[in-house]
Design an enzyme around this catalytic site. Structure first.
Site, PDB file in Angstrom:
ATOM      1  N   HIS A   1       4.351   1.459  -8.043  1.00 12.80           N
ATOM      2  CA  HIS A   1       3.366   0.379  -7.921  1.00 12.80           C
ATOM      3  C   HIS A   1       2.452   0.350  -9.152  1.00 12.80           C
ATOM      4  O   HIS A   1       2.153  -0.710  -9.695  1.00 12.80           O
ATOM      5  CB  HIS A   1       2.491   0.579  -6.683  1.00 12.80           C
ATOM      6  CG  HIS A   1       3.235   0.567  -5.375  1.00 12.80           C
ATOM      7  ND1 HIS A   1       3.412   1.690  -4.609  1.00 12.80           N
ATOM      8  CD2 HIS A   1       3.841  -0.441  -4.700  1.00 12.80           C
ATOM      9  CE1 HIS A   1       4.085   1.384  -3.506  1.00 12.80           C
ATOM     10  NE2 HIS A   1       4.362   0.095  -3.536  1.00 12.80           N
TER      11      HIS A   1
ATOM     12  N   ASP B   1      13.498  -3.301  -5.746  1.00 14.23           N
ATOM     13  CA  ASP B   1      13.858  -4.258  -4.694  1.00 14.23           C
ATOM     14  C   ASP B   1      14.505  -5.473  -5.370  1.00 14.23           C
ATOM     15  O   ASP B   1      13.935  -6.572  -5.405  1.00 14.23           O
ATOM     16  CB  ASP B   1      12.620  -4.649  -3.895  1.00 14.23           C
ATOM     17  CG  ASP B   1      12.016  -3.445  -3.187  1.00 14.23           C
ATOM     18  OD1 ASP B   1      12.518  -3.070  -2.131  1.00 14.23           O
ATOM     19  OD2 ASP B   1      11.067  -2.850  -3.731  1.00 14.23           O
TER      20      ASP B   1
ATOM     21  N   GLU C   1       3.575   5.852  -8.215  1.00 16.26           N
ATOM     22  CA  GLU C   1       3.691   5.504  -9.647  1.00 16.26           C
ATOM     23  C   GLU C   1       4.490   4.215  -9.872  1.00 16.26           C
ATOM     24  O   GLU C   1       4.298   3.537 -10.876  1.00 16.26           O
ATOM     25  CB  GLU C   1       4.341   6.660 -10.422  1.00 16.26           C
ATOM     26  CG  GLU C   1       3.363   7.660 -10.972  1.00 16.26           C
ATOM     27  CD  GLU C   1       2.279   7.046 -11.868  1.00 16.26           C
ATOM     28  OE1 GLU C   1       2.621   6.288 -12.786  1.00 16.26           O
ATOM     29  OE2 GLU C   1       1.090   7.321 -11.640  1.00 16.26           O
TER      30      GLU C   1
ATOM     31  N   GLN D   1      15.011  -8.731  -3.463  1.00 14.53           N
ATOM     32  CA  GLN D   1      13.710  -9.374  -3.225  1.00 14.53           C
ATOM     33  C   GLN D   1      13.271 -10.144  -4.478  1.00 14.53           C
ATOM     34  O   GLN D   1      12.829 -11.296  -4.402  1.00 14.53           O
ATOM     35  CB  GLN D   1      12.672  -8.314  -2.869  1.00 14.53           C
ATOM     36  CG  GLN D   1      11.245  -8.804  -2.897  1.00 14.53           C
ATOM     37  CD  GLN D   1      10.280  -7.759  -2.388  1.00 14.53           C
ATOM     38  OE1 GLN D   1      10.144  -7.564  -1.188  1.00 14.53           O
ATOM     39  NE2 GLN D   1       9.609  -7.065  -3.287  1.00 14.53           N
TER      40      GLN D   1
ATOM     41  N   GLN E   1       7.790  -9.316   7.854  1.00  6.50           N
ATOM     42  CA  GLN E   1       9.012  -8.861   7.186  1.00  6.50           C
ATOM     43  C   GLN E   1       9.623  -7.623   7.819  1.00  6.50           C
ATOM     44  O   GLN E   1      10.581  -7.057   7.296  1.00  6.50           O
ATOM     45  CB  GLN E   1       8.755  -8.657   5.692  1.00  6.50           C
ATOM     46  CG  GLN E   1       7.878  -7.477   5.331  1.00  6.50           C
ATOM     47  CD  GLN E   1       7.508  -7.491   3.862  1.00  6.50           C
ATOM     48  OE1 GLN E   1       6.749  -8.328   3.396  1.00  6.50           O
ATOM     49  NE2 GLN E   1       8.062  -6.555   3.094  1.00  6.50           N
TER      50      GLN E   1
ATOM     51  N   GLY F   1       0.807  -1.215   0.000  1.00  6.54           N
ATOM     52  CA  GLY F   1       0.000   0.000   0.000  1.00  6.54           C
ATOM     53  C   GLY F   1       0.839   1.262   0.000  1.00  6.54           C
ATOM     54  O   GLY F   1       2.028   1.216  -0.319  1.00  6.54           O
TER      55      GLY F   1
ATOM     56  N   ARG G   1       8.430   4.938   1.626  1.00  2.14           N
ATOM     57  CA  ARG G   1       9.168   5.495   2.768  1.00  2.14           C
ATOM     58  C   ARG G   1       9.701   6.905   2.502  1.00  2.14           C
ATOM     59  O   ARG G   1      10.152   7.572   3.433  1.00  2.14           O
ATOM     60  CB  ARG G   1      10.322   4.563   3.167  1.00  2.14           C
ATOM     61  CG  ARG G   1       9.832   3.255   3.773  1.00  2.14           C
ATOM     62  CD  ARG G   1      10.952   2.444   4.398  1.00  2.14           C
ATOM     63  NE  ARG G   1      10.422   1.359   5.222  1.00  2.14           N
ATOM     64  CZ  ARG G   1      10.306   0.084   4.815  1.00  2.14           C
ATOM     65  NH1 ARG G   1      10.696  -0.276   3.610  1.00  2.14           N
ATOM     66  NH2 ARG G   1       9.807  -0.829   5.626  1.00  2.14           N
TER      67      ARG G   1
HETATM   68  P1  AMP Z   1       6.122  -2.355  -1.524  1.00  2.00           P
HETATM   69  O1  AMP Z   1       4.731  -1.817  -1.438  1.00  2.00           O
HETATM   70  O2  AMP Z   1       7.185  -1.393  -1.132  1.00  2.00           O
HETATM   71  O3  AMP Z   1       6.266  -3.711  -0.880  1.00  2.00           O
HETATM   72  O4  AMP Z   1       6.382  -2.613  -3.069  1.00  2.00           O
HETATM   73  C1  AMP Z   1       5.511  -3.414  -3.822  1.00  2.00           C
HETATM   74  C2  AMP Z   1       6.139  -3.666  -5.170  1.00  2.00           C
HETATM   75  O5  AMP Z   1       6.363  -2.433  -5.837  1.00  2.00           O
HETATM   76  C3  AMP Z   1       7.506  -4.360  -5.051  1.00  2.00           C
HETATM   77  O6  AMP Z   1       7.615  -5.346  -6.060  1.00  2.00           O
HETATM   78  C4  AMP Z   1       8.469  -3.225  -5.282  1.00  2.00           C
HETATM   79  O7  AMP Z   1       9.701  -3.640  -5.828  1.00  2.00           O
HETATM   80  C5  AMP Z   1       7.700  -2.376  -6.278  1.00  2.00           C
HETATM   81  N1  AMP Z   1       8.208  -0.998  -6.274  1.00  2.00           N
HETATM   82  C6  AMP Z   1       8.449  -0.235  -5.185  1.00  2.00           C
HETATM   83  N2  AMP Z   1       8.984   0.950  -5.558  1.00  2.00           N
HETATM   84  C7  AMP Z   1       9.091   0.916  -6.909  1.00  2.00           C
HETATM   85  C8  AMP Z   1       9.596   1.826  -7.892  1.00  2.00           C
HETATM   86  N3  AMP Z   1      10.097   3.021  -7.552  1.00  2.00           N
HETATM   87  N4  AMP Z   1       9.558   1.454  -9.190  1.00  2.00           N
HETATM   88  C9  AMP Z   1       9.058   0.234  -9.549  1.00  2.00           C
HETATM   89  N5  AMP Z   1       8.574  -0.667  -8.670  1.00  2.00           N
HETATM   90  C10 AMP Z   1       8.600  -0.340  -7.370  1.00  2.00           C
END
Ligand code: AMP
Length: 291
Positions: free
Chosen positions: A37, A150, A35, A153, A61, A31, A187
């Site tokens: 996401h 990530d 952009e 990951q 995590q 959540g 973050r």
């Molecule tokens: P998170 O909500 O931080 O767990 O991220 C969910 C997904 O969005 C993960 O696969 C992240 O790698 C991806 N994500 C987070 N930030 C970015 C970004 N700046 N550009 C592309 N994908 C992202």
């Protein structure tokens, strides 16, 4: 866009779609959507009949001293963005729904998950793999979409999918950035104006490290260059390293190299990376750090 909050009801919905031959693309998120996401949602949209997005701030995590409680949450804003990006299904379970009392199984990926982020956040990737394996079993997608942002990951999850024979294709999509290079991250909301300026150090270090590696192939030199950029900004990185993009071991000649950085800037712990392809490195002999 349909919303599901419990496991049984989303299972029923995706099974209905599977029976009619629809393909399902899953985008797991925590959540506070931006952009980055939404770029994953659009990628899933282009190749799958049904796009499912999960929103779950996964306690497993987060370490005990990390930001689980403070992590930004804004359900209505997230729903609005997801609707605009073409999401069909949102799965937003409660913690009690995902982790029943007495749960005791953890998915653990081994050495790859012990390096870099794994070393600085003990148990982090066990938490990631456990929740993603559960989401895979609940949603049963054909494809799952993750961000290169990530990178470790994504590599860990690819390893898990191969090792455990999940019949799911993993797509890794490019990192979305602010105009000054800062990678979009939920973050970033923690950053004051001053911190926001200093946070560009991650991207600047990667750009300098890349130039250094392309110049002479010296991985140790690229690491020194990145560390110098951090030092000049008064930021102490958790790591600034050159590694193999699949194993996260020392880089090998004639293969792509991944530069990875992590640092705390004010209250936010930020990570970023940059892939330098083997084509870009043609004519450059990459020497591992210390090699
Ligand atoms: P998170 O909500 O931080 O767990 O991220 C969910 C997904 O969005 C993960 O696969 C992240 O790698 C991806 N994500 C987070 N930030 C970015 C970004 N700046 N550009 C592309 N994908 C992202």
């Amino acid at each position: 866009m349909k919303t599901f909050r419990d496991v049984a009801s989303i299972r029923r919905e995706v099974e209905r779609h599977r029976r009619t031959g629809h393909t399902i693309g899953l985008v797991p998120t925590m959540g506070a959507l931006h952009e980055g996401h939404l770029s994953l949602v659009r990628a899933a949209r282009s190749g799958h009949d049904l796009v499912a997005v999960s929103i779950f701030v996964n306690p497993l995590q987060f370490g005990p001293d990390e930001d689980f409680t403070a992590y930004p949450r804004d359900e209505s804003e997230d729903f609005e963005r997801l609707g605009g990006a073409g999401t069909d299904i949102v799965f937003i379970p409660a913690v009690e729904d995902m982790y029943e009392a007495g749960r005791s199984t953890t998915v653990s990926v081994g050495p790859l998950a012990a390096k870099f982020e794994g070393a600085h956040r003990p148990g982090h990737f066990d938490g990631v793999c456990t929740i993603v394996a559960k989401l895979f079993n609940i949603v049963r997608p054909h494809g799952a979409f993750f961000g290169q942002k990530d990178a470790q990951q994504a590599a860990v999850l690819k390893r898990m999918v191969r090792d455990l024979d999940f019949d799911i294709e993993i797509f890794v999509c490019p990192t979305m950035r602010e105009p000054d290079g800062l990678a979009l991250s939920s973050r970033n909301a923690y950053l004051s104006d001053d911190d926001r300026q200093r946070a560009t150090v991650l991207y600047r270090a990667l750009v300098a490290g890349r130039a250094s590696l392309l110049e002479d192939g010296d991985a140790a030199g690229a690491e020194s260059t990145m560390n110098r950029v951090f030092a000049e900004a008064g930021v102490a990185p958790d790591y600034a390293a050159a590694c193999d993009p699949d194993t996260f071991e020392a880089p090998s000649p004639a293969r792509s190299v991944l530069l990875v950085v992590a640092a705390r800037v004010g209250p936010a712990r930020l990570i970023d990376n940059m892939l330098i392809s083997s084509e870009e490195l043609k004519g450059v002999t990459v020497r591992a750090a210390g090699g």
